[in-house]
Design an enzyme around this catalytic site. Structure first.
Site, PDB file in Angstrom:
ATOM      1  N   GLU A  95       0.353  -1.233  -0.164  1.00 42.21           N
ATOM      2  CA  GLU A  95       0.074   0.226  -0.076  1.00 42.21           C
ATOM      3  C   GLU A  95       0.680   1.072  -0.225  1.00 42.21           C
ATOM      4  OE1 GLU A  95      -2.669   0.967   3.080  1.00 42.21           O
ATOM      5  OE2 GLU A  95      -3.206   1.917   2.653  1.00 42.21           O
ATOM      6  N   GLU A 113      -7.979   1.661  -3.331  1.00 46.09           N
ATOM      7  CA  GLU A 113      -8.396   1.388  -1.973  1.00 46.09           C
ATOM      8  C   GLU A 113      -9.505   2.030  -1.349  1.00 46.09           C
ATOM      9  OE1 GLU A 113      -5.908   1.082   1.475  1.00 46.09           O
ATOM     10  OE2 GLU A 113      -4.694  -0.815   0.487  1.00 46.09           O
ATOM     11  N   ASP A 145     -11.770  -0.592   1.555  1.00 49.89           N
ATOM     12  CA  ASP A 145     -11.000   0.190   2.654  1.00 49.89           C
ATOM     13  C   ASP A 145     -11.324   0.113   4.104  1.00 49.89           C
ATOM     14  OD1 ASP A 145      -8.970   0.333   4.641  1.00 49.89           O
ATOM     15  OD2 ASP A 145      -8.574   2.169   3.114  1.00 49.89           O
ATOM     16  N   GLU A 185      -6.077  -5.564   8.444  1.00 50.95           N
ATOM     17  CA  GLU A 185      -5.584  -4.095   8.632  1.00 50.95           C
ATOM     18  C   GLU A 185      -5.068  -4.565   9.821  1.00 50.95           C
ATOM     19  OE1 GLU A 185      -5.974  -0.578   6.457  1.00 50.95           O
ATOM     20  OE2 GLU A 185      -7.737  -0.963   7.366  1.00 50.95           O
TER      21      GLU A 185
HETATM   22  P1  C2E Z   1      -5.635   4.012   5.569  1.00 45.21           P
HETATM   23  O1  C2E Z   1      -5.445   3.384   4.082  1.00 45.21           O
HETATM   24  O2  C2E Z   1      -6.625   2.723   6.511  1.00 45.21           O
HETATM   25  O3  C2E Z   1      -3.647   3.056   5.555  1.00 45.21           O
HETATM   26  C1  C2E Z   1      -3.405   2.211   7.111  1.00 45.21           C
HETATM   27  C2  C2E Z   1      -2.963   2.604   8.186  1.00 45.21           C
HETATM   28  O4  C2E Z   1      -2.724   1.910   9.366  1.00 45.21           O
HETATM   29  C3  C2E Z   1      -1.208   3.470   7.327  1.00 45.21           C
HETATM   30  O5  C2E Z   1      -1.560   5.012   8.901  1.00 45.21           O
HETATM   31  C4  C2E Z   1       0.214   3.247   8.228  1.00 45.21           C
HETATM   32  O6  C2E Z   1       0.738   3.032   8.907  1.00 45.21           O
HETATM   33  C5  C2E Z   1      -1.261   1.823   9.700  1.00 45.21           C
HETATM   34  N1  C2E Z   1      -0.735   0.582  10.227  1.00 45.21           N
HETATM   35  C6  C2E Z   1      -0.074   0.103   9.115  1.00 45.21           C
HETATM   36  N2  C2E Z   1      -0.183  -1.082  10.092  1.00 45.21           N
HETATM   37  C7  C2E Z   1      -0.722  -1.259  11.502  1.00 45.21           C
HETATM   38  C8  C2E Z   1      -0.435  -2.085  12.731  1.00 45.21           C
HETATM   39  O7  C2E Z   1      -0.434  -3.051  12.318  1.00 45.21           O
HETATM   40  N3  C2E Z   1      -0.970  -0.803  13.713  1.00 45.21           N
HETATM   41  C9  C2E Z   1      -1.234   0.306  13.814  1.00 45.21           C
HETATM   42  N4  C2E Z   1      -1.774   0.368  14.678  1.00 45.21           N
HETATM   43  N5  C2E Z   1      -1.006   0.672  12.564  1.00 45.21           N
HETATM   44  C10 C2E Z   1      -1.019  -0.132  11.244  1.00 45.21           C
HETATM   45  P2  C2E Z   1      -1.161   6.100   7.748  1.00 45.21           P
HETATM   46  O8  C2E Z   1       0.622   5.723   7.074  1.00 45.21           O
HETATM   47  O9  C2E Z   1      -0.721   7.040   9.334  1.00 45.21           O
HETATM   48  O10 C2E Z   1      -2.090   6.805   6.984  1.00 45.21           O
HETATM   49  C11 C2E Z   1      -3.672   6.938   8.033  1.00 45.21           C
HETATM   50  C12 C2E Z   1      -4.504   6.972   6.807  1.00 45.21           C
HETATM   51  O11 C2E Z   1      -4.402   8.833   6.228  1.00 45.21           O
HETATM   52  C13 C2E Z   1      -4.530   6.270   5.548  1.00 45.21           C
HETATM   53  O12 C2E Z   1      -5.510   5.046   6.402  1.00 45.21           O
HETATM   54  C14 C2E Z   1      -5.558   6.346   5.193  1.00 45.21           C
HETATM   55  O13 C2E Z   1      -6.598   6.800   4.767  1.00 45.21           O
HETATM   56  C15 C2E Z   1      -4.910   8.101   4.989  1.00 45.21           C
HETATM   57  N6  C2E Z   1      -3.722   7.917   3.498  1.00 45.21           N
HETATM   58  C16 C2E Z   1      -2.948   7.771   3.781  1.00 45.21           C
HETATM   59  N7  C2E Z   1      -1.875   8.684   2.617  1.00 45.21           N
HETATM   60  C17 C2E Z   1      -2.449   8.635   1.793  1.00 45.21           C
HETATM   61  C18 C2E Z   1      -2.825   8.574   1.020  1.00 45.21           C
HETATM   62  O14 C2E Z   1      -1.595   9.361  -0.240  1.00 45.21           O
HETATM   63  N8  C2E Z   1      -4.300   9.390   0.172  1.00 45.21           N
HETATM   64  C19 C2E Z   1      -5.360   9.329   1.199  1.00 45.21           C
HETATM   65  N9  C2E Z   1      -6.457  10.780   0.407  1.00 45.21           N
HETATM   66  N10 C2E Z   1      -4.878   9.124   1.914  1.00 45.21           N
HETATM   67  C20 C2E Z   1      -4.096   8.992   2.935  1.00 45.21           C
HETATM   68 CA    CA Z   2      -5.501   2.554   3.152  1.00 46.75          CA
HETATM   69 CA    CA Z   3      -7.454   1.093   5.940  1.00 45.78          CA
END
Ligand code: C2E
Ligand code: CA
Ligand code: CA
Length: 455
Positions: free
Chosen positions: A231, A322, A352, A409
């Protein structure tokens, strides 16, 4: 003549009764018999004005995953649950002075009462009572009530503003990793508003100066650990504040529209990564990019993706999209059509954060999706109450029955991976396999996991 007066009086009385009935209907929620929003707020106003020298507190209650409970157990059960919560709140209100209760909307309730103990004591009281709210309602699912609390600082404040502060506190509850049941409002929540303005002022320069970095988080087979995808997630390498997580800026960009520009940048980078793997003669795994609900308003999105794939010369099957479950709910038919157009050009669609929004389970088979991505709250809830996993195992079974892929996830431990695998879910993403990492580190991870085979 007197007969006429009597008839007129009778008519007037009937009209008044009917009028009272109408007012009552507006003021009292018929399902729970609590005040409805408007009456609730006006009662609070009246009480705050009448007792302007006393301290009050406002609490906002809502049921976690309520819509999922509704669609899983049926509307009747949903109504029963709302009545149960209203009953529990009434019981709770008996120990609280000058307490006003209301149903604000849907599964959102409010309580306003005098605060005649210290906040520490109140916190302890909440801790004690919370169990009686949720304990033993039904043995087969975990009931979680989210409570956002605002101790009112100034009784002349508008009730709507009081309510918004309780909403901010609820949000903190939902976001907390430990899944707290209640949270108090604090000033930092309002400071966020100022911080968000700063972010808005800086975003265009940040994009121009390449301050946004696209990291990759591996998706793996739950039993073998083999890499099956990635991802793409964005980070902001801020010149003064260091790396910022998306939670700090994505919600702001979703509000001000900048998300579309940023997403396009991330998609482009993801395609460039795929191209670099093709160029180095390596076997590939697909990369998933996030598509915000705001992006879906753009009619030319399918041609934008087609152009991008063309520009980098990559087959559509290597790019997955997603789309968060909640995106489908706002204007379901329009979104479904838009997503179908994306699917028609060969892109693979993942739903997602499945389990966090309002999906009607029986609509799933009509939705243009290939994979369900289970939100991490499923695994967290299961860990807190093992045995209450009826929804989780049902969702995995349903996905399998509908021939949808399913990926979990937030996998952090070996046990979680094994448990989900035993339910019939074979792929996952989470810190157990790897945190999101730079493209450089991902290339090393891929080689190590033996998924990248020389072409
Ligand atoms: P998401 O799409 O649900 O992404 C998964 C989030 O869960 C990611 O946080 C990831 O680092 C975190 N994660 C993955 N594995 C684990 C785990 O085992 N435990 C825990 N506690 N967390 C885990 P991240 O990178 O901080 O992203 C948060 C949200 O921000 C994403 O949720 C998504 O909704 C948004 N996001 C991130 N990058 C983009 C992007 O390029 N475009 C858009 N539109 N949204 C984004
Ligand atoms: Ca996602
Ligand atoms: Ca997600």
């Amino acid at each position: 003549m007197s007969v006429d007066i009597a008839v007129e009086n009778e008519n007037l009385k009937n009209k008044l009764n009917a009028y009272e009935e109408i007012i009552k209907k507006h003021e009292i929620d018929s399902l729970t018999e609590l005040y409805s929003r408007q009456k609730f707020f006006s009662e609070i106003r009246r009480t705050l004005d009448a007792d302007s020298d006393k301290r009050f507190i406002f609490m906002r209650f809502d049921i976690d995953h309520f819509q999922l409970i509704n669609s899983f157990f049926g509307l009747e059960e949903g109504d029963k649950l709302l009545q149960y919560l209203a009953f529990k709140m009434r019981q709770f209100s008996l120990i609280l002075p000058s307490c006003i209760l209301g149903r604000i909307e849907g599964d959102i309730f409010g309580l306003c009462c005098q605060l005649n103990v210290s906040l520490n004591i109140l916190q302890a009281m909440m801790q004690q009572n919370i169990q009686s709210f949720v304990g033993g309602y039904r043995a087969d699912y975990e009931l979680r009530i989210i409570i956002g609390i605002y101790p009112i600082e100034d009784n002349s404040m508008a009730v709507e503003s009081i309510y918004s502060k309780a909403v901010l506190a609820s949000k903190k509850c939902k976001e907390s990793a430990t899944g707290g049941y209640f949270a108090f409002y604090d000033e930092s929540m309002s400071e966020t508003i100022v911080k968000n303005q700063r972010i808005t002022n800086q975003m265009n320069v940040a994009l121009k100066e390449n301050q946004f970095e696209v990291v990759l988080q591996p998706k793996c087979h739950l039993q073998t650990g083999k890499l099956i995808g990635a991802e793409a997630l964005v980070r902001w390498k801020h010149p003064e504040n260091g790396y910022l997580p998306p939670s700090e800026f994505i919600p702001v960009f979703e509000k001000n529209g900048f998300i579309s520009k940023l997403d396009e940048y991330v998609w482009d980078k993801a395609c460039a990564y795929i191209r670099s793997w093709i160029d180095s003669g390596l076997d590939l795994v697909p990369v998933s990019v996030n598509v915000s609900r705001y992006d879906l308003r753009n009619q030319s999105l399918p041609s934008k993706f087609a152009q991008m794939l063309d520009k980098y010369g990559i087959p559509a099957k290597y790019l997955h999209l997603e789309i968060t479950e909640s995106a489908y709910m706002e204007d379901a038919q329009v979104i479904i059509q838009e997503v179908q157009r994306l699917k028609d050009i060969g892109l693979h669609i993942e739903m997602d954060d499945f389990g966090t929004a309002y999906s009607s389970l029986n609509m799933l088979n009509e939705m243009p999706i290939d994979t369900l991505k289970l939100d991490m709250s499923f695994i967290r809830n299961y860990e807190k109450s093992p045995g209450k996993d009826v929804i989780l195992s049902f969702v995995v079974k349903l996905a399998n029955a509908l021939n949808l892929g399913v990926i979990a996830e937030g996998i952090e431990t070996k046990e979680q991976a094994a448990y989900l695998f035993s339910l019939g879910c074979s792929t996952g993403q989470g810190y157990y396999f790897s945190k999101p990492i730079s493209k450089q580190d991902f290339d090393i991870f891929a080689v190590q996991s033996a998924a990248v085979i020389s072409a």
